[in-house]
Design a protein around this motif. Structure first.
Motif, mmCIF file in Angstrom:
data_model
loop_
_atom_site.group_PDB
_atom_site.id
_atom_site.type_symbol
_atom_site.label_atom_id
_atom_site.label_comp_id
_atom_site.label_asym_id
_atom_site.label_seq_id
_atom_site.Cartn_x
_atom_site.Cartn_y
_atom_site.Cartn_z
ATOM 1 N N MET A 180 62.836 53.921 8.918
ATOM 2 C CA MET A 180 62.178 54.167 10.198
ATOM 3 C C MET A 180 60.857 54.876 9.931
ATOM 4 S SD MET A 180 64.362 52.886 12.307
ATOM 5 C CE MET A 180 63.906 53.554 13.905
ATOM 6 N N ALA A 181 59.778 54.341 10.431
ATOM 7 C CA ALA A 181 58.431 54.837 10.104
ATOM 8 C C ALA A 181 58.249 56.339 10.315
ATOM 9 C CB ALA A 181 57.381 54.053 10.882
ATOM 10 N N PRO A 182 58.693 56.907 11.442
ATOM 11 C CA PRO A 182 58.435 58.330 11.662
ATOM 12 C C PRO A 182 59.089 59.235 10.626
ATOM 13 C CG PRO A 182 59.102 57.249 13.698
ATOM 14 C CD PRO A 182 59.371 56.303 12.590
ATOM 15 N N ALA A 183 60.193 58.808 10.040
ATOM 16 C CA ALA A 183 60.928 59.687 9.131
ATOM 17 C C ALA A 183 60.066 60.089 7.939
ATOM 18 C CB ALA A 183 62.214 59.006 8.674
ATOM 19 N N LYS A 184 59.423 59.134 7.290
ATOM 20 C CA LYS A 184 58.571 59.466 6.145
ATOM 21 C C LYS A 184 57.399 60.341 6.564
ATOM 22 C CE LYS A 184 59.164 56.135 2.414
ATOM 23 N NZ LYS A 184 58.456 55.220 1.481
ATOM 24 N N ASP A 185 56.810 60.031 7.701
ATOM 25 C CA ASP A 185 55.684 60.826 8.182
ATOM 26 C C ASP A 185 56.095 62.281 8.394
ATOM 27 O OD1 ASP A 185 54.091 58.573 8.157
ATOM 28 O OD2 ASP A 185 54.357 58.149 10.296
ATOM 29 N N HIS A 186 57.259 62.469 8.998
ATOM 30 C CA HIS A 186 57.720 63.829 9.265
ATOM 31 C C HIS A 186 58.153 64.532 7.982
ATOM 32 C CE1 HIS A 186 57.274 63.721 13.548
ATOM 33 N NE2 HIS A 186 58.015 62.635 13.665
ATOM 34 N N LEU A 187 58.639 63.777 7.014
ATOM 35 C CA LEU A 187 58.958 64.375 5.712
ATOM 36 C C LEU A 187 57.699 64.973 5.086
ATOM 37 C CD1 LEU A 187 60.697 64.817 3.110
ATOM 38 C CD2 LEU A 187 59.939 62.528 2.406
ATOM 39 N N PHE A 188 56.621 64.186 5.036
ATOM 40 C CA PHE A 188 55.391 64.678 4.419
ATOM 41 C C PHE A 188 54.734 65.769 5.272
ATOM 42 C CE2 PHE A 188 55.578 60.495 2.209
ATOM 43 C CZ PHE A 188 55.616 60.994 0.906
ATOM 44 N N GLY A 189 54.915 65.686 6.576
ATOM 45 C CA GLY A 189 54.415 66.762 7.424
ATOM 46 C C GLY A 189 55.110 68.077 7.119
ATOM 47 N N PHE A 190 56.420 68.007 6.905
ATOM 48 C CA PHE A 190 57.183 69.212 6.592
ATOM 49 C C PHE A 190 56.834 69.741 5.205
ATOM 50 C CE2 PHE A 190 61.138 71.417 5.269
ATOM 51 C CZ PHE A 190 61.122 72.413 6.230
ATOM 52 N N LEU A 191 56.736 68.849 4.219
ATOM 53 C CA LEU A 191 56.345 69.288 2.871
ATOM 54 C C LEU A 191 54.949 69.911 2.905
ATOM 55 C CD1 LEU A 191 57.579 66.258 0.710
ATOM 56 C CD2 LEU A 191 58.644 68.511 0.920
ATOM 57 N N GLY A 192 54.099 69.396 3.766
ATOM 58 C CA GLY A 192 52.739 69.922 3.868
ATOM 59 C C GLY A 192 52.704 71.368 4.328
ATOM 60 N N ILE A 193 53.512 71.705 5.330
ATOM 61 C CA ILE A 193 53.483 73.103 5.800
ATOM 62 C C ILE A 193 54.208 74.024 4.837
ATOM 63 C CG2 ILE A 193 53.208 72.463 8.220
ATOM 64 C CD1 ILE A 193 56.191 73.272 8.598
ATOM 65 N N LEU A 194 55.199 73.502 4.109
ATOM 66 C CA LEU A 194 55.828 74.326 3.071
ATOM 67 C C LEU A 194 54.786 74.721 2.027
ATOM 68 C CD1 LEU A 194 59.257 72.546 2.336
ATOM 69 C CD2 LEU A 194 58.821 74.470 3.856
ATOM 70 N N LYS A 195 53.987 73.743 1.606
ATOM 71 C CA LYS A 195 52.953 74.010 0.602
ATOM 72 C C LYS A 195 51.917 75.006 1.116
ATOM 73 C CE LYS A 195 50.770 70.662 -1.156
ATOM 74 N NZ LYS A 195 50.036 69.378 -1.276
ATOM 75 N N LYS A 196 51.568 74.858 2.375
ATOM 76 C CA LYS A 196 50.426 75.594 2.920
ATOM 77 C C LYS A 196 50.767 77.007 3.352
ATOM 78 C CE LYS A 196 46.579 74.444 6.034
ATOM 79 N NZ LYS A 196 46.097 73.443 7.014
ATOM 80 N N TYR A 197 51.991 77.204 3.861
ATOM 81 C CA TYR A 197 52.266 78.475 4.531
ATOM 82 C C TYR A 197 53.399 79.302 3.916
ATOM 83 C CZ TYR A 197 49.146 76.554 8.033
ATOM 84 O OH TYR A 197 48.046 76.029 8.669
ATOM 85 N N LEU A 198 54.065 78.793 2.890
ATOM 86 C CA LEU A 198 54.999 79.633 2.136
ATOM 87 C C LEU A 198 54.304 80.030 0.842
ATOM 88 C CD1 LEU A 198 58.540 77.998 2.536
ATOM 89 C CD2 LEU A 198 57.574 79.964 3.746
ATOM 90 N N LYS A 199 53.781 81.226 0.835
ATOM 91 C CA LYS A 199 52.917 81.640 -0.261
ATOM 92 C C LYS A 199 53.702 82.422 -1.309
ATOM 93 C CE LYS A 199 49.076 81.425 2.790
ATOM 94 N NZ LYS A 199 48.360 80.204 2.561
ATOM 95 N N ALA A 200 53.439 82.118 -2.569
ATOM 96 C CA ALA A 200 54.010 82.895 -3.674
ATOM 97 C C ALA A 200 52.997 83.966 -4.064
ATOM 98 C CB ALA A 200 54.304 81.981 -4.860
ATOM 99 N N PRO A 201 53.472 85.179 -4.425
ATOM 100 C CA PRO A 201 54.872 85.608 -4.475
ATOM 101 C C PRO A 201 55.336 86.305 -3.193
ATOM 102 C CG PRO A 201 53.509 87.260 -5.506
ATOM 103 C CD PRO A 201 52.562 86.200 -5.003
ATOM 104 N N LEU A 202 54.555 86.219 -2.113
ATOM 105 C CA LEU A 202 54.900 86.949 -0.899
ATOM 106 C C LEU A 202 56.165 86.408 -0.243
ATOM 107 C CD1 LEU A 202 54.061 89.113 1.149
ATOM 108 C CD2 LEU A 202 52.708 87.373 2.329
ATOM 109 N N HIS A 203 56.271 85.079 -0.135
ATOM 110 C CA HIS A 203 57.401 84.482 0.591
ATOM 111 C C HIS A 203 58.401 83.781 -0.320
ATOM 112 C CE1 HIS A 203 53.962 84.011 3.676
ATOM 113 N NE2 HIS A 203 54.571 85.159 3.891
#
Length: 248
Positions: free
Chosen positions: A109-132
């Motif tokens: 289903m097309a939205p599933a992959k899009d939402h997967l990469f959207g979620f990985l994107g915010i993990l990369k951007k807003y969970l900062k090491a070593p703070l979080h």
């Protein structure tokens, strides 16, 4: 038990006025959150879980160890481990030994992959090491996203192989931490003390809030970006139907 109540009452009578709700009994001594260092925390947390509260149906969290308002790396990394091992792969939940009876997320289903990469994107951007999170966890998230973008995959089992390959790569600095006892979750049951439980949900909500706060604190951040990605995650991957319905 009355013995625990008596110890608590006796030890916390010596606590500063107005702070008795944050006091914790440990071997008859009053402990205050402001006086806790990491050694105190580990001693109290481990002894509390293993010796005292595991036999109580609804143990209370030691306030000295996890005062309200704090977020712990352990809990966020527990949530990440559970997310990569379960939530992004399986659309239903069952105990690990019944994994063969679980259904997979449909990535055709097309939205599933899009939402997967959207979620990985915010993990990369807003969970900062070593703070979080730890540095090796941040590297894992980056590697997973890169591998998922360049490799040809179409099913949840193929995505699972990407996760596993990244986790067991030769790079010792790229991996997810093993599950550790939850610090902030109140609902720890006796059977969960030494197993990998579904109390990772506590860490999941902590992780969501951490990312929204991180985005708001970052002058270049986009809080709406986080909200949209979390909504996509919940609608496509979270396998508790009641939770998903109420959240959305």
């Amino acid at each position: 038990p009355e013995s625990v109540k008596n110890i608590c009452k006796k030890s916390c009578n010596n606590c500063p006025s107005g702070r008795k709700d944050l006091c914790v009994e440990m071997n008859g001594m009053c402990k205050h959150p402001n006086n806790c260092d990491m050694n105190n925390y580990m001693e109290i947390y481990n002894k509390t879980l293993t010796n005292k509260y595991c036999g109580i149906s609804e143990p209370r969290r030691p306030a000295c160890c996890a005062p309200s308002g704090q977020v712990f790396i352990n809990d966020i990394e527990n949530a990440l481990a559970f997310t990569f091992e379960n939530t992004l792969i399986y659309s239903t939940w069952n105990t690990p030994h019944k994994a063969d009876k679980r259904e997979y997320v449909d990535y055709t289903m097309a939205p599933a992959k899009d939402h997967l990469f959207g979620f990985l994107g915010i993990l990369k951007k807003y969970l900062k090491a070593p703070l979080h999170i730890h540095n090796h966890t941040q590297r894992f998230i980056h590697a997973v996203e890169n591998n998922a973008r360049v490799e040809n995959w179409a099913t949840a089992t193929q995505l699972q192989q990407i996760f596993n390959k990244t986790q067991h790569s030769s790079a010792a600095t790229v991996y997810l931490s093993d599950w550790q006892p939850s610090v902030s979750c109140h609902n720890i049951k006796e059977s969960h003390c030494y197993t990998k439980p579904w109390v990772a949900s506590c860490g999941l909500w902590n992780m969501f809030h951490t990312m929204t706060v991180s985005a708001a604190a970052d002058h270049g951040g986009k809080p709406r970006e986080v909200i949209d990605a979390i909504k996509g995650f919940m609608s496509n991957f979270f396998f508790c139907g009641d939770c998903r319905y109420h959240f959305l």
